[in-house]
Design a protein around this motif. Structure first.
Motif: not given
Length: 627
Positions: A380-386
Motif C-alpha cells: 500500500q505504501t509503494i509509489h512506482f516510478g515507471y
C-alpha cells in the motif's frame, strides 16, 4: 596511410557555436571514438565528413580510392525496398553476386522448377568464379547475429529498432576500408553488442564511431577524440585511458584558471585607475586584459548539488510476484512460473534478448496487462516510478519547462537546497533554448530524456526503468548513476549497457527464453564468466557424446591434480578481478574524485583488464581437460 583529414573545421547553427577550428585525421586501421555531450555537434561533424552537411569554415578530405560506409542515427530508407535489397544495397561485386545467389536460392525454395534450378546453377557458378563463398558466410553471420530473418519483408514495415539493425548490417557487409557509425549499439541486446565488439576487432578497417557504451568503447577503440567547449582534444588510448587523461587535463585547466584569476585581480585594479591618455603600451595591456578576463571568468561545474530526491516511506510489504505465467501466440511463453518477493532497497538488473519478455514483466507489475496465471501483490505504501519504452501522451503542446513545472516547481536534491525545474532539466542536457521549445519540436531522444525527468521527480520509492540509457550521453549517464546509487527505494532496470548494470544492480533477472527467468546473485560480468563456463561444459558434453571412433582415448589428456587446483583458483581470482574492475570503473566515472584517485583507478583498471585476459584464456585452456 591517411584516410581522412579534417582541417580547421568550424560549424554553428544560428548563434550556437558547435565547434571551431578543429583538426584531426584517421589513419588506415585506426579505430577512433568521438565523445561529446548531446547537442554539441557529434552527428553534425559526421554528416559534414560524409558530405551531408556544409561547414562554416575549414575542409574535409577523404581518400577517393577507398570505400566508406556510414550508419547515421536516423537512416533514410526507401520504404518499398525489401530487407534483402536494403541490406545488399551496394555496387560491391561480392555484394551483388551474393544477392543474386540468395534470390535464386529463395526462388527455388518457393517454387522448384527447371528454370529456377538453372538460375541457381548460374548464380552458383558466379559465386565460384570470384570465390564469394567466404563473403556469403560473412553475410549470413551478420544477418543471423542481428536476428534479421525475413529478407522479403518491406523496409517500411520494420520497427525503428529493426530498421537500425538492417542498416547496420548493410554497413558491416559492405567490404569498406573505412566505416563511420553513429550510435551503433542502440537497439542491440547485450549478446549482439558483444558479438559486434568481436566482429569489429577482427576487421582490418578504419573506424570512427559515436557511442555511449563505455565497455564497447573500451573493447573496440584505440583512440579517442573529445569535443568539449567547442574545442577538440585527442587521446591515444582506449576509454579507460581517456578517463585518466581527461581528469589530468581538467585538473591542469583549473590550476591555469586559478592562476589567471589571481593576475586578473591585479589587472582589474590597474584598469580602474588607468589614465585616460592611452599609449601603445597601455593599449597592448588592455587587449591582454580582455583575453585574460575570458580565461579568468571560466566556470567549472564543481558546486553542483547532490542529485537525490526526497525519500518516501516504504512499508513492510513491497511487491510479491507469485507463479506468474504469460504467453502470446507468437513467440509463445515469455514468462513461465516466475515468483519473487522484493525486499527493501533491492536493485535488480533485467537482462535478455529483445522481445524476450522484459517489458511484459514490467507491464504486468504496473497492471497495464494481466498475467495468464499467478498473482501480483503491491504494498500500500509503494509509489512506482515507471519509465517505459513508450513516451507518455502530452495532451497540450506545452513548452518543456511548463511540462515539468506542472509536476513540480522545485525539486528536492537530498540534503542540499531545492533546485528549480530549469536547473533540474539542465542536469539532463536541456539547455535554456530547448527548455523553452515546444514538446512537438523535440527530437525522439529529447522526448525520452524528458520522460525520464518526469519519472524521477514524482518522488517514487520503487523505480522501474525500461532502457533508460538510450539517448543519454556519457556525462548524463554518470549523473543518472550517481542518483540511482543514492536512491534508497527498490529498483528494476532493463538496459543493454553492461557498465551501467555492473555499477547499479545487486543481482539480475536473466530471460533465457521459453519463459524461463533465472535469478543470478551477482553482476553481469560475473554472470558472463559463468555463462562461458556453461558453454564450455556443453561443448565438452557434445564431444563426450560422439562415437569413440571419432576421437580415440589416447588423444584425451586428463588434468593433473595441480591443474585442477589452478582451475579452481582461477575461477575465484577471475570473479574477484571482475568485481575490482567494476569498482575501478565506478571510481573513474565519479566526477567528485580527485585527479590522483582517478589516475590510480585508471592504471589499476588497465592492469586488471590485462590480467583478466590472461586468466580467462588460461581458464578456457584448462576447462578443456578439467571439465
Amino acid at each position: 596511410m591517411n584516410l581522412l583529414s579534417v582541417e580547421n573545421l568550424t560549424k554553428s547553427y544560428g548563434e550556437k557555436l558547435l565547434f571551431e577550428d578543429i583538426s584531426f585525421g584517421i589513419q588506415e586501421g585506426q579505430k577512433t571514438a568521438l565523445i561529446a555531450a548531446n547537442g554539441t555537434g557529434k552527428s553534425s561533424l559526421l554528416n559534414i565528413i560524409m558530405g551531408k552537411d556544409i561547414p562554416d569554415g575549414g575542409k574535409v578530405t577523404l581518400r577517393n580510392d577507398i570505400r566508406v560506409a556510414y550508419l547515421p542515427q536516423n537512416p533514410e530508407i526507401d520504404p518499398d525496398l525489401s530487407v534483402l535489397d536494403l541490406v545488399m544495397a551496394s555496387d560491391n561485386l561480392y555484394v551483388q553476386t551474393t544477392k543474386k545467389y540468395e534470390l535464386a536460392a529463395q526462388a527455388l525454395e518457393e517454387n522448384d522448377t527447371a528454370a529456377n534450378q538453372q538460375t541457381l546453377s548460374d548464380a552458383t557458378s558466379a559465386m565460384d568464379a570470384i570465390s564469394a563463398w567466404d563473403y556469403e558466410s560473412k553475410v549470413k553471420e551478420v544477418l543471423g547475429r542481428l536476428k534479421i530473418n525475413n529478407l522479403n519483408q518491406k523496409a517500411g514495415t520494420l520497427s525503428g529498432g529493426q530498421l537500425r539493425k538492417a542498416s547496420l548490417a548493410r554497413v558491416l557487409i559492405d567490404e569498406s576500408q573505412f566505416i563511420i557509425l553513429d550510435e551503433p549499439t542502440n537497439h542491440l541486446d547485450i549478446d549482439m553488442i558483444e558479438w559486434l565488439e568481436e566482429f569489429l576487432n577482427k576487421q582490418k578497417l578504419a573506424l570512427l564511431l559515436v557511442s555511449h557504451d563505455r565497455y564497447f568503447l573500451d573493447a573496440v577503440c584505440d583512440d579517442i577524440i573529445e569535443l568539449d567547449q567547442q574545442n577538440l582534444y585527442q587521446y591515444n588510448g582506449n576509454y579507460s585511458y581517456f578517463v585518466e587523461k581527461k581528469a589530468e587535463r581538467e585538473a591542469a585547466e583549473r590550476l591555469e584558471v586559478e592562476k589567471a584569476r589571481n593576475i586578473y585581480r591585479t589587472e582589474l585594479e590597474w584598469m580602474r585607475r588607468m589614465p585616460k591618455a592611452r599609449t601603445t603600451k597601455s593599449k597592448a595591456r588592455i587587449d591582454a586584459f580582455y583575453e585574460l578576463e575570458m580565461k579568468a571568468t571560466r566556470r567549472f561545474d564543481d558546486n553542483r548539488p547532490e542529485f537525490q530526491i526526497k525519500d518516501r516511506r516504504m512499508g513492510k510489504n513491497i511487491l510479491e510476484l507469485n507463479n506468474i505465467h504469460k504467453s502470446f501466440k507468437d513467440p509463445g511463453f515469455v514468462i513461465k512460473d516466475f515468483s519473487h518477493i522484493f525486499k527493501h532497497g533491492e536493485r535488480v538488473g533485467v537482462v535478455g534478448p529483445n522481445g524476450s519478455g522484459k517489458s511484459t514483466l514490467f507491464r504486468i507489475i504496473m497492471d497495464e496487462i494481466q498475467a495468464d496465471e499467478g498473482s501480483v501483490k503491491r504494498g500500500q505504501t509503494i509509489h512506482f516510478g515507471y519509465f517505459s519504452q513508450i513516451n507518455p501522451e502530452i495532451k497540450k503542446d506545452k513548452r518543456v519547462i511548463e511540462i515539468v513545472k506542472d509536476v513540480a516547481e522545485e525539486i528536492k536534491m537530498g540534503d542540499a537546497p531545492s533546485v528549480s525545474a530549469s536547473q533540474f532539466l539542465h542536469y539532463f542536457g536541456f539547455d535554456h533554448n530547448t527548455q523553452y521549445n515546444h514538446y512537438t519540436n523535440l527530437s525522439g531522444g529529447e522526448k525520452r530524456r524528458l520522460h525520464l525527468c518526469m519519472t524521477l521527480i514524482t518522488n517514487p520509492n520503487f523505480l522501474i526503468l525500461d532502457e533508460p540509457t538510450n539517448d543519454l550521453d556519457i556525462d548524463t549517464l554518470n549523473v543518472l548513476e550517481e542518483f540511482l546509487l543514492k536512491f534508497k527505494g527498490c529498483l528494476m532496470i532493463a538496459t543493454h549497457d553492461r557498465a551501467f548494470l555492473d555499477k547499479i544492480a545487486d543481482h539480475i533477472f536473466i530471460f533465457e527464453g521459453d519463459g524461463k527467468i533465472r535469478d543470478y546473485y551477482s553482476n553481469y560480468s560475473a554472470y558472463r564468466l559463468k555463462r562461458l563456463k556453461e558453454i564450455s561444459q556443453e561443448k565438452q558434453q557434445q564431444k563426450a557424446e560422439k562415437p569413440k571412433s571419432e576421437k580415440p582415448k589416447s588423444t584425451v589428456r586428463k588434468a593433473t591434480y595441480k591443474e585442477k587446483l589452478e582451475f579452481e583458483a582461477l575461477q575465484k581470482e577471475i570473479a574477484e578481478l571482475e568485481n575490482e574492475k567494476a569498482e575501478m570503473l565506478s571510481i573513474m566515472n565519479d566526477a567528485g574524485q580527485s585527479p590522483e584517485n582517478l589516475t590510480k583507478a585508471s592504471k589499476r583498471y588497465q592492469e586488471i583488464s590485462g590480467l583478466l585476459d590472461d586468466k580467462e584464456f588460461r581458464w578456457l585452456e584448462l576447462s578443456e581437460i578439467v571439465i
